[in-house]
Motif scaffolding. Structure first.
Motif, PDB file in Angstrom:
ATOM      1  N   CYS A   1      15.839  -5.006 -18.245  1.00  0.00           N
ATOM      2  CA  CYS A   1      15.797  -5.545 -16.612  1.00  0.00           C
ATOM      3  C   CYS A   1      14.985  -4.792 -15.872  1.00  0.00           C
ATOM      4  O   CYS A   1      14.521  -3.603 -16.175  1.00  0.00           O
ATOM      5  CB  CYS A   1      17.357  -5.165 -16.414  1.00  0.00           C
ATOM      6  SG  CYS A   1      17.699  -5.654 -14.663  1.00  0.00           S
ATOM      7  N   GLY A   2      14.409  -5.411 -14.725  1.00  0.00           N
ATOM      8  CA  GLY A   2      13.200  -5.213 -13.763  1.00  0.00           C
ATOM      9  C   GLY A   2      13.590  -5.292 -12.265  1.00  0.00           C
ATOM     10  O   GLY A   2      14.575  -6.235 -12.093  1.00  0.00           O
ATOM     11  N   LYS A   3      13.280  -4.610 -11.683  1.00  0.00           N
ATOM     12  CA  LYS A   3      13.560  -4.679  -9.975  1.00  0.00           C
ATOM     13  C   LYS A   3      12.196  -4.891  -9.159  1.00  0.00           C
ATOM     14  O   LYS A   3      11.306  -3.956  -9.349  1.00  0.00           O
ATOM     15  CB  LYS A   3      14.586  -3.641  -9.602  1.00  0.00           C
ATOM     16  CG  LYS A   3      15.122  -3.599  -8.200  1.00  0.00           C
ATOM     17  CD  LYS A   3      16.036  -4.637  -7.934  1.00  0.00           C
ATOM     18  CE  LYS A   3      17.429  -4.097  -8.403  1.00  0.00           C
ATOM     19  NZ  LYS A   3      18.494  -5.028  -8.331  1.00  0.00           N
ATOM     20  N   GLY A   4      12.146  -5.778  -8.412  1.00  0.00           N
ATOM     21  CA  GLY A   4      11.010  -6.041  -7.456  1.00  0.00           C
ATOM     22  C   GLY A   4      10.936  -5.310  -6.198  1.00  0.00           C
ATOM     23  O   GLY A   4      12.334  -4.908  -5.673  1.00  0.00           O
ATOM     24  N   SER A   5      10.270  -5.346  -5.488  1.00  0.00           N
ATOM     25  CA  SER A   5      10.219  -4.730  -4.138  1.00  0.00           C
ATOM     26  C   SER A   5      11.040  -5.497  -3.138  1.00  0.00           C
ATOM     27  O   SER A   5      11.251  -4.712  -2.143  1.00  0.00           O
ATOM     28  CB  SER A   5       8.711  -4.599  -3.708  1.00  0.00           C
ATOM     29  OG  SER A   5       8.143  -5.939  -3.460  1.00  0.00           O
ATOM     30  N   THR A   6      11.395  -6.708  -3.497  1.00  0.00           N
ATOM     31  CA  THR A   6      12.042  -7.539  -2.634  1.00  0.00           C
ATOM     32  C   THR A   6      13.589  -7.167  -2.981  1.00  0.00           C
ATOM     33  O   THR A   6      14.467  -7.792  -2.292  1.00  0.00           O
ATOM     34  CB  THR A   6      11.923  -9.140  -3.077  1.00  0.00           C
ATOM     35  OG1 THR A   6      12.132  -9.336  -4.408  1.00  0.00           O
ATOM     36  CG2 THR A   6      10.627  -9.408  -2.545  1.00  0.00           C
ATOM     37  N   GLY A   7      13.938  -6.401  -3.974  1.00  0.00           N
ATOM     38  CA  GLY A   7      15.427  -6.125  -4.427  1.00  0.00           C
ATOM     39  C   GLY A   7      15.781  -7.027  -5.682  1.00  0.00           C
ATOM     40  O   GLY A   7      17.076  -6.801  -5.786  1.00  0.00           O
ATOM     41  N   HIS A   8      15.040  -8.146  -5.825  1.00  0.00           N
ATOM     42  CA  HIS A   8      15.398  -9.114  -6.858  1.00  0.00           C
ATOM     43  C   HIS A   8      15.492  -8.329  -8.366  1.00  0.00           C
ATOM     44  O   HIS A   8      14.584  -7.504  -8.370  1.00  0.00           O
ATOM     45  CB  HIS A   8      14.470 -10.445  -6.924  1.00  0.00           C
ATOM     46  CG  HIS A   8      14.849 -11.276  -5.642  1.00  0.00           C
ATOM     47  ND1 HIS A   8      14.636 -12.549  -5.459  1.00  0.00           N
ATOM     48  CD2 HIS A   8      15.424 -11.118  -4.499  1.00  0.00           C
ATOM     49  CE1 HIS A   8      14.873 -13.133  -4.496  1.00  0.00           C
ATOM     50  NE2 HIS A   8      15.652 -12.284  -3.954  1.00  0.00           N
ATOM     51  N   THR A   9      16.290  -8.931  -9.199  1.00  0.00           N
ATOM     52  CA  THR A   9      16.422  -8.403 -10.323  1.00  0.00           C
ATOM     53  C   THR A   9      15.714  -9.511 -11.379  1.00  0.00           C
ATOM     54  O   THR A   9      15.712 -10.768 -11.252  1.00  0.00           O
ATOM     55  CB  THR A   9      18.082  -8.540 -10.973  1.00  0.00           C
ATOM     56  OG1 THR A   9      18.784  -7.630  -9.984  1.00  0.00           O
ATOM     57  CG2 THR A   9      18.110  -7.981 -12.395  1.00  0.00           C
TER      58      THR A   9
END
Length: 222
Positions: free
Chosen positions: A76-84
């Motif tokens: 699982c990762g998290k982007g700068s937009t907060g999306h998973t």
């Protein structure tokens, strides 16, 4: 011809074949601070060519030196937009078996996790017919293994702050043994594969760069 040039068209191909919700990234590990040499659908994480390796990829590279990992899937990762994101990474090796690049697939699953939470709530509310007030539920939060930073500086800051958050006192008030443990953890995380990692940690801990080098020499001897 660059060592990863043959993989650049593959990035564009996979980006189109897998669709607009899948980011495809090609990293050159010889330049961790500017490792991204090709990217498709980069708008999903906000990254672009010239961006750095992620915290999780750095940790994998540090670990890979001992375990020779061929690939890692479905973390699982998290982007700068907060999306998973649901992510997978494949290690590209040369004839000698040395890792030269990493090809990553990052699926933006934010919409699916939101819908899952809504469906779980509706479904469980339907089961709670004997309750005076239905229980509200939501999908469990995924465990974030990776954070997509746009610059190496952001990655360094995040990696250090994550380790220091485990201590209840200000970083500059840590004991000598605690500072060594932080350095040990960040070594395992792959922080020192990035230029500027040592100076940034020294600044955070309020010690000199030679002190961090001494810590690292001690860690490597153990």
């Amino acid at each position: 011809m660059g060592k990863l040039d043959a993989y650049v068209p593959l990035v564009a191909f996979l980006g189109k074949a897998l669709g607009e919700y899948c980011e495809v990234v090609l990293h050159d590990v010889s330049d961790p601070e500017h490792s991204i040499v090709a990217i498709a659908n980069g708008q999903l994480s906000g990254r672009h060519v010239g961006g750095s390796l992620t915290d999780f990829t750095l940790k994998l590279l540090q670990k890979e030196q001992e375990e020779k990992i061929p690939y890692v899937v479905n973390y699982c990762g998290k982007g700068s937009t907060g999306h998973t994101f649901r992510s997978s990474s494949y290690f590209i090796r040369n004839a000698e078996g040395t890792v030269e690049g990493v090809l990553c697939l990052n699926y933006d699953v934010q919409a699916y996790t939101s819908i899952r939470g809504m469906l779980d709530q509706l479904f469980l509310m339907g089961l709670d017919v004997n309750e005076a007030e239905p229980k509200e539920t939501q999908a469990p939060e995924p465990v974030i293994r990776e954070t997509f930073h746009t610059t190496a500086g952001d990655a360094i800051e995040s990696m250090i702050d994550k380790r220091l958050s485990a201590y209840p006192v200000e970083a500059k008030r840590l004991s000598s043994e605690e500072r060594i443990q932080v350095t040990h953890d960040l070594h395992d995380d792959g922080l020192f594969l990035l230029k500027g990692g040592i100076s940034a940690l020294a600044d955070k801990l309020g010690v000199s760069e030679p002190t961090i080098y001494r810590y690292l020499n001690r860690i490597r001897r153990e």
